[in-house]
Design a protein around this motif. Structure first.
Motif, PDB file in Angstrom:
ATOM      1  N   GLY A 150       7.769  14.315  -1.505  1.00 36.15           N
ATOM      2  CA  GLY A 150       7.596  12.891  -1.872  1.00 36.15           C
ATOM      3  C   GLY A 150       8.734  12.489  -2.566  1.00 36.15           C
ATOM      4  N   LEU A 151       9.079  13.071  -3.711  1.00 33.47           N
ATOM      5  CA  LEU A 151       9.939  12.681  -4.693  1.00 33.47           C
ATOM      6  C   LEU A 151      11.506  12.678  -3.841  1.00 33.47           C
ATOM      7  CD1 LEU A 151       8.312  14.539  -7.557  1.00 33.47           C
ATOM      8  CD2 LEU A 151       8.887  12.095  -7.564  1.00 33.47           C
ATOM      9  N   TRP A 152      11.645  13.740  -3.085  1.00 37.03           N
ATOM     10  CA  TRP A 152      12.819  13.633  -2.411  1.00 37.03           C
ATOM     11  C   TRP A 152      13.118  12.495  -1.583  1.00 37.03           C
ATOM     12  CZ3 TRP A 152      13.197  14.668   3.023  1.00 37.03           C
ATOM     13  CH2 TRP A 152      14.479  14.812   3.505  1.00 37.03           C
ATOM     14  N   THR A 153      12.051  12.249  -0.770  1.00 33.30           N
ATOM     15  CA  THR A 153      11.898  11.287   0.135  1.00 33.30           C
ATOM     16  C   THR A 153      12.348   9.783  -0.780  1.00 33.30           C
ATOM     17  OG1 THR A 153      10.364  12.204   1.167  1.00 33.30           O
ATOM     18  CG2 THR A 153      10.697   9.538   1.973  1.00 33.30           C
ATOM     19  N   ALA A 202      -7.127   9.019  -7.603  1.00 28.45           N
ATOM     20  CA  ALA A 202      -7.811   8.420  -6.589  1.00 28.45           C
ATOM     21  C   ALA A 202      -7.396   7.484  -5.564  1.00 28.45           C
ATOM     22  CB  ALA A 202      -9.295   7.836  -7.293  1.00 28.45           C
ATOM     23  N   TYR A 203      -6.340   6.501  -6.456  1.00 26.27           N
ATOM     24  CA  TYR A 203      -5.724   5.796  -5.558  1.00 26.27           C
ATOM     25  C   TYR A 203      -4.839   6.389  -4.441  1.00 26.27           C
ATOM     26  CZ  TYR A 203      -3.158   1.534  -4.121  1.00 26.27           C
ATOM     27  OH  TYR A 203      -2.483   0.514  -3.636  1.00 26.27           O
ATOM     28  N   HIS A 204      -4.190   7.421  -5.045  1.00 23.98           N
ATOM     29  CA  HIS A 204      -3.178   8.034  -4.238  1.00 23.98           C
ATOM     30  C   HIS A 204      -3.799   8.797  -3.094  1.00 23.98           C
ATOM     31  CE1 HIS A 204       0.758  10.020  -3.802  1.00 23.98           C
ATOM     32  NE2 HIS A 204       0.190  11.016  -3.430  1.00 23.98           N
ATOM     33  N   VAL A 205      -4.862   9.270  -3.452  1.00 25.22           N
ATOM     34  CA  VAL A 205      -5.773   9.997  -2.337  1.00 25.22           C
ATOM     35  C   VAL A 205      -6.362   9.092  -1.243  1.00 25.22           C
ATOM     36  CG1 VAL A 205      -7.977  11.319  -2.081  1.00 25.22           C
ATOM     37  CG2 VAL A 205      -6.568  11.818  -3.995  1.00 25.22           C
ATOM     38  N   LEU A 206      -6.852   7.959  -1.700  1.00 29.26           N
ATOM     39  CA  LEU A 206      -7.143   6.788  -0.742  1.00 29.26           C
ATOM     40  C   LEU A 206      -6.116   6.297   0.143  1.00 29.26           C
ATOM     41  CD1 LEU A 206      -9.706   4.542  -3.024  1.00 29.26           C
ATOM     42  CD2 LEU A 206     -10.382   6.298  -0.945  1.00 29.26           C
ATOM     43  N   THR A 207      -4.973   5.906  -0.459  1.00 25.32           N
ATOM     44  CA  THR A 207      -4.006   5.494   0.233  1.00 25.32           C
ATOM     45  C   THR A 207      -3.406   6.643   1.080  1.00 25.32           C
ATOM     46  OG1 THR A 207      -2.678   5.873  -1.648  1.00 25.32           O
ATOM     47  CG2 THR A 207      -3.052   3.490  -1.076  1.00 25.32           C
ATOM     48  N   GLY A 208      -3.454   7.933   0.703  1.00 21.02           N
ATOM     49  CA  GLY A 208      -3.002   9.008   1.194  1.00 21.02           C
ATOM     50  C   GLY A 208      -3.705   9.452   2.565  1.00 21.02           C
ATOM     51  N   VAL A 209      -5.058   8.996   2.534  1.00 25.41           N
ATOM     52  CA  VAL A 209      -6.073   9.440   3.777  1.00 25.41           C
ATOM     53  C   VAL A 209      -5.675   8.232   4.682  1.00 25.41           C
ATOM     54  CG1 VAL A 209      -8.626   9.276   4.432  1.00 25.41           C
ATOM     55  CG2 VAL A 209      -7.903  10.641   2.336  1.00 25.41           C
ATOM     56  N   SER A 218       0.792  -1.087  -0.137  1.00 22.55           N
ATOM     57  CA  SER A 218      -0.002  -0.145  -0.008  1.00 22.55           C
ATOM     58  C   SER A 218       0.888   1.129  -0.016  1.00 22.55           C
ATOM     59  CB  SER A 218      -1.006  -0.011   1.344  1.00 22.55           C
ATOM     60  OG  SER A 218      -1.571   1.208   1.493  1.00 22.55           O
ATOM     61  N   SER A 219       1.951   1.399   0.629  1.00 19.13           N
ATOM     62  CA  SER A 219       2.813   2.309   0.916  1.00 19.13           C
ATOM     63  C   SER A 219       3.436   2.549  -0.336  1.00 19.13           C
ATOM     64  CB  SER A 219       3.748   2.288   2.184  1.00 19.13           C
ATOM     65  OG  SER A 219       4.754   3.015   2.218  1.00 19.13           O
ATOM     66  N   ILE A 220       4.032   1.415  -0.826  1.00 15.91           N
ATOM     67  CA  ILE A 220       5.130   1.591  -2.184  1.00 15.91           C
ATOM     68  C   ILE A 220       4.109   2.084  -3.547  1.00 15.91           C
ATOM     69  CG2 ILE A 220       5.134  -0.730  -2.834  1.00 15.91           C
ATOM     70  CD1 ILE A 220       8.310  -0.159  -3.156  1.00 15.91           C
ATOM     71  N   THR A 221       2.931   1.416  -3.378  1.00  9.98           N
ATOM     72  CA  THR A 221       2.274   1.961  -4.808  1.00  9.98           C
ATOM     73  C   THR A 221       1.683   3.242  -4.497  1.00  9.98           C
ATOM     74  OG1 THR A 221       0.583   0.788  -3.322  1.00  9.98           O
ATOM     75  CG2 THR A 221       1.207  -0.332  -5.221  1.00  9.98           C
ATOM     76  N   HIS A 222       1.640   3.744  -3.150  1.00 11.46           N
ATOM     77  CA  HIS A 222       1.315   5.229  -3.003  1.00 11.46           C
ATOM     78  C   HIS A 222       2.520   6.044  -3.583  1.00 11.46           C
ATOM     79  CE1 HIS A 222      -0.315   8.878  -0.941  1.00 11.46           C
ATOM     80  NE2 HIS A 222       0.945   9.177  -0.577  1.00 11.46           N
ATOM     81  N   ARG A 223       3.737   5.648  -3.352  1.00 11.57           N
ATOM     82  CA  ARG A 223       4.628   6.446  -4.053  1.00 11.57           C
ATOM     83  C   ARG A 223       4.661   6.222  -5.449  1.00 11.57           C
ATOM     84  NH1 ARG A 223      10.212   5.292  -0.335  1.00 11.57           N
ATOM     85  NH2 ARG A 223       9.381   6.513   1.231  1.00 11.57           N
ATOM     86  N   LEU A 224       4.559   5.162  -5.976  1.00  4.88           N
ATOM     87  CA  LEU A 224       4.608   4.972  -7.541  1.00  4.88           C
ATOM     88  C   LEU A 224       3.387   5.827  -8.195  1.00  4.88           C
ATOM     89  CD1 LEU A 224       5.188   1.045  -7.948  1.00  4.88           C
ATOM     90  CD2 LEU A 224       6.528   3.045  -8.642  1.00  4.88           C
TER      91      LEU A 224
END
Lengths: 131, 119
Positions: free
Chosen positions: B66-69, A84-91, A26-32
């Protein structure tokens, strides 16, 4: 003996060999997804805003495009679904910041919940775009 | 910059963008038929222009953190060395080039956004 062990200590990390729990996925896909948004969704959104407010003719072009299923509409829908995925994992991350759902079990459940919610959203958007 | 300040920049911008996104989404999902006129009234309102300008800057700050991290996590000698040990000595150069790239891209985006909103 201890010297030998010391020599065999891994220096470089093979990120692909680490088996990740669902919360880490969940965390790494938030970054991607964040990187995708930064390089694709943002300029796309800006283009849509610019184009649709230029003139009524331009607005109608965009509107008629969205009434048909094309590669462009699929790309737009996909880009905003990634957002939307980024927002959901972000919340989920923000809630953890204020100490909600921090336990191992809760973080697993919330990862699953986010994925289920997003899947429902994907199906709703697909139905709207395809039909 | 202190770590806690960076942390707050990322979180406060995230909360702002969450509220902004929710507001835009509500407009698009609750407006039955969006005509050119209703869209222009919405997009030309001071509220939309002001909040979208703030959102452009907020997204810039949020993504830079985020990108820096990501860069300091994955573009280091330890992680690049796995791909090829000869990459280790270039890790800093690769990471700095990556930073240059996203700063350029992000700044260009925010600048374009402000031009489109107010131009």
């Amino acid at each position: 003996m201890s010297n030998k062990l010391h020599d065999r200590r891994p220096v470089h990390i093979n990120l692909l060999k680490i088996s990740l729990p669902i919360s880490a996925i969940s965390s790494i896909t938030h970054r991607l997804s964040g990187m995708y948004i930064f390089f694709l969704t943002l300029p796309l959104g800006l283009f849509l805003l610019h184009y649709s407010t230029k003139s009524e003719a331009n607005f109608l072009v965009i509107q008629s495009l969205f009434q048909t299923s094309t590669i462009f509409t699929t790309f737009v829908a996909f880009s905003f679904l990634i957002f939307a995925y980024h927002v959901l994992t972000g919340v989920r991350h923000l809630l953890m910041d204020i100490h909600i759902g921090e336990s191992l079990k809760a973080s697993k459940v919330s990862s699953m919940l986010v994925f289920v919610l997003w899947s429902i959203l994907v199906m709703l958007v697909m139905r709207a775009v395809v039909l | 910059m202190s770590g806690s300040l960076i942390w707050y920049i990322q979180r406060i911008s995230a909360v702002f963008l969450l509220i902004y996104t929710t507001w835009i989404s509500v407009f698009f999902t609750t407006t039955q038929i969006i005509s050119f006129d209703t869209w222009m009234i919405f997009a030309n309102s001071f509220l939309f222009k002001a909040t979208t300008s703030i959102a452009s800057v907020a997204v810039l700050l949020h993504s830079f953190v985020g990108l820096w991290t990501i860069g300091t996590d994955y573009l280091t000698g330890r992680t690049l060395g796995f791909l090829n040990t000869s990459f280790v000595q270039y890790a800093d150069i690769i990471r700095n080039f990556y930073s240059f790239l996203y700063i350029l891209w992000g700044s260009a985006f925010a600048l374009f956004a402000l031009f489109i909103i107010w131009g």
